[in-house]
Design a protein around this motif. Structure first.
Motif, short mmCIF file in Angstrom:
data_model
loop_
_atom_site.label_atom_id
_atom_site.label_comp_id
_atom_site.label_asym_id
_atom_site.label_seq_id
_atom_site.Cartn_x
_atom_site.Cartn_y
_atom_site.Cartn_z
N GLY A 165 -3.25 2.59 -12.27
CA GLY A 165 -2.95 2.16 -10.91
C GLY A 165 -3.22 3.17 -9.82
O GLY A 165 -2.99 2.87 -8.64
N ILE A 166 -3.70 4.38 -10.17
CA ILE A 166 -4.03 5.36 -9.14
C ILE A 166 -5.46 5.08 -8.69
O ILE A 166 -6.42 5.35 -9.41
N GLY A 211 1.96 3.51 -9.18
CA GLY A 211 0.84 2.87 -9.84
C GLY A 211 1.21 1.53 -10.43
O GLY A 211 0.37 0.61 -10.51
N GLU A 212 2.46 1.39 -10.85
CA GLU A 212 2.94 0.14 -11.43
C GLU A 212 3.33 -0.89 -10.38
O GLU A 212 3.26 -2.10 -10.63
N HIS A 213 3.76 -0.44 -9.20
CA HIS A 213 4.40 -1.34 -8.25
C HIS A 213 3.60 -1.64 -6.99
O HIS A 213 4.02 -2.49 -6.20
N TYR A 214 2.45 -0.98 -6.79
CA TYR A 214 1.71 -1.18 -5.55
C TYR A 214 0.26 -1.56 -5.83
O TYR A 214 -0.35 -1.09 -6.80
N ASP A 215 -0.28 -2.40 -4.96
CA ASP A 215 -1.65 -2.88 -5.13
C ASP A 215 -2.68 -1.82 -4.77
O ASP A 215 -3.77 -1.77 -5.35
N HIS A 216 -2.35 -1.00 -3.78
CA HIS A 216 -3.28 0.02 -3.32
C HIS A 216 -2.55 1.37 -3.33
O HIS A 216 -1.56 1.54 -2.61
N THR A 236 0.84 -1.20 0.00
CA THR A 236 0.00 0.00 0.00
C THR A 236 0.88 1.24 0.00
O THR A 236 1.81 1.35 0.80
N ALA A 237 0.57 2.17 -0.90
CA ALA A 237 1.35 3.40 -1.02
C ALA A 237 0.43 4.61 -0.96
O ALA A 237 -0.57 4.67 -1.68
#
Length: 642
Positions: free
Chosen positions: A277-278, A251-256, A199-200
């Motif tokens: 991914g945003i 957006g490319e590397h995190y699920d949330h 999560t980011a």
């Protein structure tokens, strides 16, 4: 102007607690219009009664502590109900209770802003206010300390935190290292962050305030201690290249991925829709010294967001009717102003020694077409019909978030219980009762918005196609629970001010034109509700002129335009010989201001009112004596007689 009188030196006083307590609420106070007004008024009244009208010397420590607790609770409530959920794809929010650790990206996460600047500042917010990191940690959410340390090492705080003591390019300065710069985002740091949490959060911040317009360029530092880089292709209210690259990466590397906006300014945020991914975006605004603590509750669903936007968020700022005449580029200079005020007078708002070098003006050519009243009226007149952008066609390609917009974690249904019909009179009070039912599976509050549209004749009185008449916020409703809310306003509230007798009826003042008036229930300034009876048309058979003020009973008349203007200068420039063009609904395409007029000639009638003389700034007379200031004296002087 400096006072020509000396002031007696008074005994120093301890700082009054009111300045610190009320500061907790100021930065988000505009959200009060969408909060339970009775509760807010009660708590704010307790705070003011306890502090504002009591000298510090007789307020005990216990009283101070109790009042500060109330102020903290109030600011928390305002943030809870004022924060706006702008985006929530696939119901990313609220976050699962299983998420106990998050990565907080963005340099602004380490320089969280409690308030704006100038009159909107919050005391000591640079050192004593809780920010997003502190709020998350206090809520039991762990944050990636390595990321935070990297940002602080890159730039430890803002160099300029007061717009009244800096240049615009200083106070609006952006700080953000590039995600591609391994000096900051090393492979190890990024790998550890992915292992830390899926999560980011990405924090975007903008500092704005009194005296400094937000620049149309970006001034930014992208390397530690490096030179300031100027980007002429983006305004300070656009996302920077570095912010855009950062969003692309997370957006490319995190699920949330959740974007948190720490700003009191409207920004352009089209990339939130185009960058994959945003997932979500929360406009937290400016949170005072302690209200950031409400943000975790909003993100994890302990509190359901119920705030609404208080302006239109467009994809591009230059679509505003005021764009050409706004900011530094919108300021013009009179060419015949040598020797006039304020030329040569010290400018104390820049943080450096400087003097004014021109007499400035701004053409408010947009007239009434500001904010949603511009965007919605332009849409009604087909002004956007040829727009085709990556975001959509027509209005949808221009406006990202309308005025009054805000998402919730639940859903609501509206039913019109009672609505006005037929005709009305100019002294009527109009009301609509709406039953609101929570049809979702989470408790929450809803906001019902009632707008009106008045009859418009091309070439007549300028009128917006959409106008907010009333709004109501529900209590917190459980799933399946309902509540009836009443939206009430006076017919007089729909009056337009006709200073030019544009409708040719021989009257200049507040008036209602005869014809059909439309009331519409909306979820924001653009989106109509589809309930039966959500649109009501009422008729006014005869025009109404309001010749007296409803509160004071004084006669209403022109004070600023035409031959009756106070001091003999019409503020619209009609008597200046400058042929100033104003935006008109009758011809938006032909009257939309594309460029400002950089120079004008100041008329003689205005020049003679420029009465400043340098010796008036000398605080002492030649013999060193000074007059005593007497307050409350009745000397028969008047600024203007009604």
């Amino acid at each position: 102007m400096v006072s020509p009188f000396r002031r007696r030196r008074s005994k120093p006083r301890e700082p009054h607690t009111i300045r610190h307590s009320i500061a907790l609420t100021l930065s988000t106070l505009i959200a009060v219009i969408l909060v339970a007004a009775t509760v807010i008024t009660f708590h704010l009244g307790v705070i003011i009664d306890g502090l504002l009208f009591a000298p510090s010397s007789i307020v005990t420590d216990e009283q101070k502590s109790a009042i500060q607790t109330k102020a903290t609770d109030l600011s928390h409530q305002i943030e809870s109900e004022g924060a706006v959920l702008l985006r929530n794809e696939d119901n990313t929010l609220p976050l699962s209770a299983d998420i106990k650790k998050v990565n907080v990206f963005g340099w602004a996460s380490t320089a969280w802003m409690a308030g704006g600047s100038g009159s909107g500042t919050v005391s000591d917010w640079t050192g004593n206010a809780d920010g997003i990191i502190e709020a998350l940690n206090q809520a039991g959410i762990k944050t990636n300390a390595k990321l935070t340390s990297m940002y602080k090492d890159f730039q430890d705080g803002r160099e300029y935190t007061a717009t009244l003591r800096s240049l615009p390019e200083q106070s609006a300065r952006l700080y953000e290292p590039s995600i591609d710069d391994k000096n900051y985002y090393s492979d190890t740091l990024l790998a550890d962050a992915e292992a830390y949490s899926d999560t980011a959060f990405v924090v975007i911040g903008r500092l704005g305030g009194e005296s400094n317009d937000m620049p149309r360029q970006q001034y930014k530092r992208t390397t530690k201690g490096g030179d300031i880089v100027v980007d002429d292709t983006r305004t300070s209210l656009d996302l920077s290249t570095e912010e855009e690259l950062l969003l692309t990466y997370v957006g490319e590397h995190y699920d949330h991925v959740v974007v948190i906006l720490n700003t009191g300014n409207v920004m352009t945020l089209g990339q939130l829709e185009t960058i994959p991914g945003i997932d979500a975006c929360l406009h937290a605004g400016l949170t005072g010294t302690s209200a950031a603590s409400a943000i975790p509750d909003l993100l994890w669903g302990k509190t359901n967001p119920s705030g609404r936007t208080v302006d239109t968020w467009a994809y591009s700022l230059d679509t505003a009717a005021s764009w050409a005449n706004s900011g530094l580029e919108g300021v013009g200079s009179y060419t015949n102003a040598d020797g006039l005020y304020p030329i040569g007078v010290s400018n104390g708002n820049l943080g450096v020694e400087a003097t004014y070098d021109q007499v400035s003006y701004v053409d408010y050519a947009e007239g009434i077409y500001v904010g949603y009243k511009w965007y919605e009226t332009a849409d009604a007149e087909g002004y956007w019909k040829d727009v085709a952008s990556e975001h959509g066609n027509g209005y949808e390609g221009v406006v990202q978030y309308p005025f009054g917009y805000g998402l919730s974690y639940t859903s609501f249904d509206w039913e019109v219980v009672q609505a006005p019909s037929g005709s009305f009179n100019g002294d009527d009070t109009l009301s609509m009762i709406v039953k609101v039912t929570n049809t979702g599976d989470m408790a929450g509050k809803d906001v019902v918005e009632l707008y009106y549209g008045a009859p418009y004749t091309p070439g007549g009185i300028e009128k917006s196609a959409v106008n907010l008449a009333a709004l109501a916020k529900t209590d917190e409703l459980r799933p399946g629970q309902s509540q009836e809310v009443t939206l009430r306003f006076d017919a007089r509230d729909m009056a337009s001010y006709d200073c030019y007798d544009a409708n040719g009826n021989g009257f200049a003042g507040y008036e209602l034109d005869p014809g059909d008036y439309t009331l519409t229930l909306r979820h924001n300034a653009h989106t109509l509700d589809d309930a039966a009876g959500a649109t009501v048309t009422m008729s006014l058979d005869f025009g109404v002129q309001y010749t007296e003020d409803s509160v004071s009973g004084n006669t209403v008349g022109n004070k600023f335009t035409g031959s009756s203007a106070v001091d003999g200068v019409s503020v619209d420039g009609a008597d200046s010989g400058q042929d100033i063009a104003y935006t008109t609904r009758a011809d938006f395409k032909g009257t939309f201001s594309k460029n400002n007029v950089p120079e004008r000639t100041l008329g003689d009638n205005a020049k003679k009112l420029n009465l400043y003389e340098p010796e008036a700034a000398d605080i002492a007379s030649a013999d060193g004596s000074s007059d005593t200031i007497v307050t409350g004296a009745k000397n028969g002087l008047k600024l203007e007689e009604n």
